[in-house]
Design an enzyme around this catalytic site. Structure first.
Site, PDB file in Angstrom:
ATOM      1  N   GLU A   1       0.807  -1.230   0.000  1.00 18.22           N
ATOM      2  CA  GLU A   1       0.000   0.000   0.000  1.00 18.22           C
ATOM      3  C   GLU A   1       0.839   1.278   0.000  1.00 18.22           C
ATOM      4  OE1 GLU A   1      -3.203  -0.050   2.855  1.00 18.22           O
ATOM      5  OE2 GLU A   1      -4.150  -1.748   1.872  1.00 18.22           O
TER       6      GLU A   1
ATOM      7  N   GLU B   1      -5.141  -8.630   0.015  1.00 15.29           N
ATOM      8  CA  GLU B   1      -5.969  -8.367   1.203  1.00 15.29           C
ATOM      9  C   GLU B   1      -7.399  -8.118   0.763  1.00 15.29           C
ATOM     10  OE1 GLU B   1      -4.643  -5.310   3.985  1.00 15.29           O
ATOM     11  OE2 GLU B   1      -2.553  -5.876   3.613  1.00 15.29           O
TER      12      GLU B   1
HETATM   13  C1  BG6 Z   1      -4.677  -2.431   4.907  1.00 11.61           C
HETATM   14  C2  BG6 Z   1      -3.320  -2.719   5.502  1.00 11.61           C
HETATM   15  O1  BG6 Z   1      -4.762  -1.066   4.664  1.00 11.61           O
HETATM   16  O2  BG6 Z   1      -5.805  -2.692   5.657  1.00 11.61           O
HETATM   17  C3  BG6 Z   1      -3.325  -3.594   6.732  1.00 11.61           C
HETATM   18  O3  BG6 Z   1      -2.434  -3.205   4.534  1.00 11.61           O
HETATM   19  C4  BG6 Z   1      -4.518  -3.262   7.587  1.00 11.61           C
HETATM   20  O4  BG6 Z   1      -2.113  -3.418   7.397  1.00 11.61           O
HETATM   21  C5  BG6 Z   1      -5.787  -3.553   6.775  1.00 11.61           C
HETATM   22  O5  BG6 Z   1      -4.559  -3.860   8.832  1.00 11.61           O
HETATM   23  C6  BG6 Z   1      -7.057  -3.309   7.545  1.00 11.61           C
HETATM   24  O6  BG6 Z   1      -7.079  -2.008   8.026  1.00 11.61           O
HETATM   25  P1  BG6 Z   1      -7.338  -1.670   9.551  1.00 11.61           P
HETATM   26  O7  BG6 Z   1      -7.158  -0.198   9.652  1.00 11.61           O
HETATM   27  O8  BG6 Z   1      -8.712  -2.116   9.819  1.00 11.61           O
HETATM   28  O9  BG6 Z   1      -6.321  -2.434  10.328  1.00 11.61           O
END
Ligand code: BG6
Length: 469
Positions: free
Chosen positions: A165, A368
């Protein structure tokens, strides 16, 4: 398009899930690890420190065995740069090298293909103190780190991701704790200079990977959300194009084609924030070619035209932002939201995959995707996360539709394999298939429990995505 003849997912589809070092490992300042920017930040009020997280550092064998039980074909994890090179540059920490070597061996023992992210939000603090990515030297420091990884793990790791990201590092670094722009006179100039260095570092690391490891494959891992216009007003369409370019295409146009997106270039010119580019930089960017695109998808964004009035507003990775004269977020009335306020848009996932494939024509892997929720452990040791199953089911259905439309998908790695600490919302925002028994501040026994989604995902993998019931 209605698809009546659904194609099957490829036999070698990489089913798995993801984690990142600073959110899962713990042991953040022990075993020779130097601090990263995450360890020196002030954690958001009411959220846990990062010293224990899910204790993956000590329990990786048990955790990988559980992943194997689900049938994982791949496991995406990141290397903490400052565990391997505590000061970011110079001396290597053998204990850190050994840790990831053991994690890799453990994966391979279970026939799980390691998918290694080189850098996930955790720049070594020692480098940050010197100026972080603002210094030209950061490019070579990253490439040197990459060389250490290739030398030590290249014999066993086939799939590499460069920077997680990078777009969020640039757009919302303040929120995810990767650097502050407080007091900086022209924050655009700083952020996009840092960004230029990261792009260059990525390009050089991809090139080095191809030279040192001819059989390996490497790609970027931005967070891509297709941006919708709030209406069919032409000005809303322009706003959507602006945000699409700033949020998404800048990063992939550069990684794949080695050129700056023209809308972003104009946006930076307007802000007196064009990056300083040295002779040869653009040749390096052009010469580096990813083998695939990894991308994180949580939801789409919707924007409307914003006039020149008002202040810049920052959201987090997936919500609310405004830039006067460029775009402003619009709450999409057609979408449901998670308990943490993020919109849910499975069809937008398909739209995003279609758009990415038509722009870049490279195989893609989802690095993700997932639902953060307040899971509850019942007295008999169960976690009934049917809401997560529903979310994942609907997204996998859209992958199958996209594949039927000719989009090349290599795999699916939702966030997250196991519960871990959120970027800014603590332990209570859980994403995993595996529950970790701890609270925000009470570590309890850190025992692992299989959620309902664990059993569901096992069946999905067993049937290569045919049985999503
Ligand atoms: C992504 C990241 O933006 O989202 C992760 O790569 C992150 O590191 C995931 O944990 C979920 O976001 P959050 O803010 O709910 O932890």
């Amino acid at each position: 398009m209605t698809i009546k003849n659904m194609k099957k997912l490829p036999e070698d589809f990489l089913w798995g899930a993801s984690t990142s070092a600073y959110q899962v490992e713990g042991a953040n300042l022990t075993h020779g690890k130097g601090p990263s920017v995450q360890d020196i930040k002030k954690v958001p009020e009411g959220t846990s420190e990062l010293d224990v997280c899910s204790d993956f550092y000590n329990r990786y064998k048990e955790d990988i065995a559980l992943m194997a039980e689900m049938g994982f074909k791949t496991f995406r994890f990141s290397v903490a740069w400052s565990r391997v090179i505590p000061e970011g540059a110079g001396k290597v920490n053998q204990e850190g090298i050994d840790f990831y070597s053991n994690v890799i061996d453990e994966c391979l023992k279970h026939n799980i293909e390691p998918l290694v992210t080189m850098f996930h939000f955790d720049l070594p603090a020692a480098l940050e103190k010197k100026g972080g990515w603002s210094r030209r030297e950061s490019v070579d420091e990253f490439v040197e780190f990459a060389r250490v990884l290739y030398e030590n793990y290249g014999d066993r790791v086939k799939y590499w991701l460069t920077i997680n990201e990078q777009n969020m590092l640039t757009l919302v670094g303040d929120v995810i704790g990767t650097g502050s722009t407080e007091g900086v006179a022209n924050k655009y100039k700083k952020l996009y200079q840092d960004n230029h260095h990261m792009l260059l570092a990525q390009a050089k690391a991809m090139k080095l990977c191809h030279e040192m490891l001819p059989n390996a494959k490497i790609g970027p891992a931005p967070n891509i959300s297709l941006v919708y216009p709030a209406s069919c007003k032409p000005e809303d369409m322009l706003a959507a194009q602006n945000f699409n370019a700033i949020r998404n295409w800048l990063y992939l146009d550069m990684a794949v084609f080695g050129r700056y997106n023209n809308l972003v270039w104009a946006y930076l010119e307007e802000r007196d924030a064009l990056p300083d580019i040295e002779p040869g930089d653009m040749d390096i960017m052009k010469a580096a070619k990813p083998d695939f695109i990894g991308f994180n998808y949580y939801n789409t964004a919707t924007v409307e035209w914003a006039d020149d009035e008002g202040e810049v507003k920052l959201g987090d990775q997936q919500s609310g932002a405004k830039e006067p004269g460029v775009y402003q977020s619009f709450a999409n009335p057609n979408l449901l939201r998670t308990e943490f306020g993020w919109e849910i848009d499975p069809m937008g996932f398909r739209a995003t995959m279609r758009e990415m494939y038509s722009r870049y024509h490279l195989p893609m892997i989802v690095t993700e995707n997932g639902l953060g929720a307040y899971d509850k452990l019942t007295e008999d040791g169960k976690i009934h996360d049917d809401y997560r199953i529903e979310y994942l089911r609907k997204h996998i259905e859209q992958i199958k539709l996209a594949v039927s439309e000719g989009v090349e998908m290599m795999g699916y790695c939702p966030w997250s394999a196991i519960d871990l600490v959120s970027t800014h919302e603590g332990v209570v925002k859980r994403y995993g298939f595996i529950y970790v028994n701890r609270d925000e501040f009470d570590l309890k026994d850190l025992a692992r429990y299989r959620k309902d989604s664990f059993y569901w995902y096992k069946k999905v993998i067993e049937t290569n995505g045919e049985d999503l019931s």
